[in-house]
Design a protein around this motif. Structure first.
Motif, PDB file in Angstrom:
ATOM      1  N   THR A   1       0.881  -1.266  -0.487  1.00 48.29           N
ATOM      2  CA  THR A   1      -0.122   0.127  -0.005  1.00 48.29           C
ATOM      3  C   THR A   1       1.258   1.119  -0.151  1.00 48.29           C
ATOM      4  O   THR A   1       0.887   2.101  -1.061  1.00 48.29           O
ATOM      5  N   TYR A   2       2.173   1.135   0.990  1.00 46.78           N
ATOM      6  CA  TYR A   2       2.785   2.695   0.954  1.00 46.78           C
ATOM      7  C   TYR A   2       3.998   2.931  -0.464  1.00 46.78           C
ATOM      8  O   TYR A   2       4.620   3.710  -0.467  1.00 46.78           O
ATOM      9  N   ILE A   3       3.624   1.362  -0.654  1.00 45.85           N
ATOM     10  CA  ILE A   3       4.533   1.677  -1.643  1.00 45.85           C
ATOM     11  C   ILE A   3       4.289   1.685  -2.932  1.00 45.85           C
ATOM     12  O   ILE A   3       4.306   2.960  -3.655  1.00 45.85           O
ATOM     13  N   ALA A   4       2.510   1.454  -3.149  1.00 51.25           N
ATOM     14  CA  ALA A   4       1.879   2.018  -4.487  1.00 51.25           C
ATOM     15  C   ALA A   4       1.825   3.083  -4.365  1.00 51.25           C
ATOM     16  O   ALA A   4       1.741   4.501  -4.901  1.00 51.25           O
ATOM     17  N   PHE A   5       1.669   4.162  -2.616  1.00 53.80           N
ATOM     18  CA  PHE A   5       1.601   5.202  -2.413  1.00 53.80           C
ATOM     19  C   PHE A   5       2.323   6.325  -3.217  1.00 53.80           C
ATOM     20  O   PHE A   5       2.877   7.226  -4.282  1.00 53.80           O
ATOM     21  N   MET A   6       3.748   5.565  -2.885  1.00 51.72           N
ATOM     22  CA  MET A   6       4.750   6.400  -3.395  1.00 51.72           C
ATOM     23  C   MET A   6       5.165   6.396  -4.533  1.00 51.72           C
ATOM     24  O   MET A   6       5.819   7.031  -5.850  1.00 51.72           O
ATOM     25  N   MET A   7       4.845   4.836  -5.361  1.00 45.47           N
ATOM     26  CA  MET A   7       5.155   4.796  -6.508  1.00 45.47           C
ATOM     27  C   MET A   7       4.441   5.661  -8.190  1.00 45.47           C
ATOM     28  O   MET A   7       4.545   6.754  -8.468  1.00 45.47           O
ATOM     29  N   LEU A   8       3.141   6.303  -7.086  1.00 51.38           N
ATOM     30  CA  LEU A   8       1.989   7.057  -7.888  1.00 51.38           C
ATOM     31  C   LEU A   8       2.504   8.171  -8.330  1.00 51.38           C
ATOM     32  O   LEU A   8       2.516   9.476  -9.081  1.00 51.38           O
TER      33      LEU A   8
ATOM     34  N   THR B   1       4.065   9.809 -11.288  1.00 47.01           N
ATOM     35  CA  THR B   1       3.467  11.041 -11.843  1.00 47.01           C
ATOM     36  C   THR B   1       4.794  12.300 -11.358  1.00 47.01           C
ATOM     37  O   THR B   1       4.506  13.225 -13.419  1.00 47.01           O
ATOM     38  N   LEU B   2       5.298  12.689 -11.657  1.00 46.56           N
ATOM     39  CA  LEU B   2       6.737  13.418 -11.339  1.00 46.56           C
ATOM     40  C   LEU B   2       7.263  12.913 -12.589  1.00 46.56           C
ATOM     41  O   LEU B   2       8.368  14.144 -12.826  1.00 46.56           O
TER      42      LEU B   2
ATOM     43  N   ASN C   1       5.884   4.964 -16.914  1.00 50.67           N
ATOM     44  CA  ASN C   1       4.228   4.522 -17.696  1.00 50.67           C
ATOM     45  C   ASN C   1       3.422   2.999 -17.350  1.00 50.67           C
ATOM     46  O   ASN C   1       2.422   2.308 -16.582  1.00 50.67           O
ATOM     47  N   LEU C   2       4.114   2.183 -17.788  1.00 49.91           N
ATOM     48  CA  LEU C   2       4.207   0.452 -17.442  1.00 49.91           C
ATOM     49  C   LEU C   2       3.883   0.371 -16.679  1.00 49.91           C
ATOM     50  O   LEU C   2       3.107  -0.675 -15.504  1.00 49.91           O
ATOM     51  N   GLU C   3       5.073   0.266 -15.511  1.00 47.42           N
ATOM     52  CA  GLU C   3       4.688   0.490 -13.726  1.00 47.42           C
ATOM     53  C   GLU C   3       3.916   0.783 -13.081  1.00 47.42           C
ATOM     54  O   GLU C   3       3.139   0.151 -12.349  1.00 47.42           O
ATOM     55  N   ALA C   4       3.128   2.095 -13.963  1.00 46.24           N
ATOM     56  CA  ALA C   4       2.149   2.925 -13.174  1.00 46.24           C
ATOM     57  C   ALA C   4       0.453   2.242 -13.367  1.00 46.24           C
ATOM     58  O   ALA C   4      -0.168   1.426 -12.435  1.00 46.24           O
TER      59      ALA C   4
END
Length: 384
Positions: free
Chosen positions: A255-262, A266-267, A300-303
């Motif tokens: 969950t927190y990995i996904a938060f930092m990833m998004l 994005t940047l 983009n593929l990672e997101a």
């Protein structure tokens, strides 16, 4: 015995110190802490020193590569601190393989799931490696095409860094480039190994959902003579609980990995989009595009992988309630039919992966990431 985790992913988990309680785990963790910390110091030193540089696209390129390394660092730290959760998940996966080896349908489902997971891992990691090669080749091509970069200290490095020494000779330049390529290669491997692990875990739990659906239909069927003795309501509810626990473990792990990833992706997508957009009118546009386009696609593929995994898990979890409802539970005694209603009610709360326990990962979330990146990009293009 076959497992859902491919050998490639297992090897990567050992190399990056993620595999829990292995003898070499501490050594690998110390190595990556030192390597990533040192590289990050030089990368962000470049960002700070060159914040007012004339070539803003070069600055954005440095920011994107530095943030990609930071994202790996954050992912590793989060997985290291949650090694107990990962260990319990490995135990559950091993128990699933041992429990279903005697069932023909279950064995076929899990074997198919494992093959898909292995292929997906190879494609994810392989595509990232191609992106690393093209990124490095684009830097070298830019140096060759530009006559102003004859001197070693004027040549572009693979990773934008402000080093504590001058690159005065060709031998030093070659040594620095070799070390940076090695570092970039393993950073990319680490990012894709963690992404492949998520895909593998999602596919594993989806296979267990398919097994539960088949058991529900088999237990409540008219021609299930003797089957109800083998597949009891207790075993169905226990299986459903195991799926819920495994899904919640994925949520706690990512969950927190996904938060930092998004946030970071994005940047990064915005920065790379700016580099690509501003390079179209430059003389060395081809070299910059070779370097940046695949990097842009992989981000983009990672997101997309994270958001698709969340969407897929949610869709699969809904199928449990549908399978229970579509079974012939109403033709059985009231005690058993009441028990299946609990499965239907519990399935209405769908399984999901969240971003920092704030928002669910879905394809709609991926669309919002792309829109936000495009908005930031248009603002940068208007300002610079």
């Amino acid at each position: 015995m076959q497992t859902t985790l491919s050998r490639l992913v297992r090897f990567g988990l050992h190399i990056y110190g993620i595999w829990p309680y292995a003898p070499s785990t501490v050594l690998f963790r110390l190595y990556w802490i030192m390597m990533l910390s040192m590289a990050q110091v030089f990368q962000y030193r470049y960002v700070i020193v060159n914040i007012h540089m004339d070539d803003f696209s070069q600055f954005m390129d440095g920011v994107s590569s530095a943030m990609a390394s930071s994202l790996l660092y954050i992912k590793l730290v989060l997985l290291w601190t949650n090694q107990r959760i990962f260990f319990d998940m490995l135990q559950m996966m091993s128990a699933d393989w041992q429990d279903h080896i005697t069932s023909r349908y279950s064995s076929r489902v899990m074997t198919k799931t494992a093959n898909i997971a292995h292929r997906a891992s190879r494609w994810i990691i392989g595509f990232q490696m191609v992106a690393v090669v093209f990124y490095s080749a684009g830097v070298l091509a830019a140096n060759i095409d530009n006559p102003e970069r004859v001197e070693p200290y004027k040549r572009e490095l693979i990773l934008k860094m402000e080093l504590p020494f001058n690159i005065s000779t060709n031998s030093i330049y070659v040594a620095v480039q070799s070390v940076q390529f090695y570092h970039l290669f393993f950073v990319a491997c680490g990012i894709t190994t963690i992404n492949s692990l998520l895909v593998t875990l999602i596919l594993h739990v989806s296979g267990q959902i398919d097994i539960l659906r088949e058991r529900l239909m088999k237990a409540f069927s008219k021609n299930a003579t003797g089957s109800t003795e083998e597949i009891t309501m207790q075993s169905l509810i226990t299986k459903h609980q195991q799926i819920i626990i495994f899904s919640e473990s994925i949520e706690n792990l990512y969950t927190y990995i996904a938060f930092m990833m998004l946030l970071s992706d994005t940047l990064i997508i915005c920065c790379l989009g700016y580099v690509i957009a501003t390079s179209l009118d430059t003389p060395n546009a081809a070299a910059i595009l070779v370097k940046s386009v695949l990097f842009y696609i992989t981000m983009n593929l990672e997101a997309f992988i994270y958001c698709l995994s969340g969407e897929y898990l949610s869709a699969k979890s809904k199928m449990i309630g549908n399978a229970a409802y579509d079974s012939l539970w109403y033709d059985f005694p009231a005690k058993e039919s009441r028990m299946i209603l609990f499965v239907i009610i519990r399935s209405q709360k769908r399984l999901a992966i969240t971003s920092g326990k704030i928002m669910d990962l879905s394809l709609e979330r991926f669309t919002s990431v792309v829109k936000a990146s495009a908005s930031y990009l248009s603002l940068l293009l208007a300002m610079y």
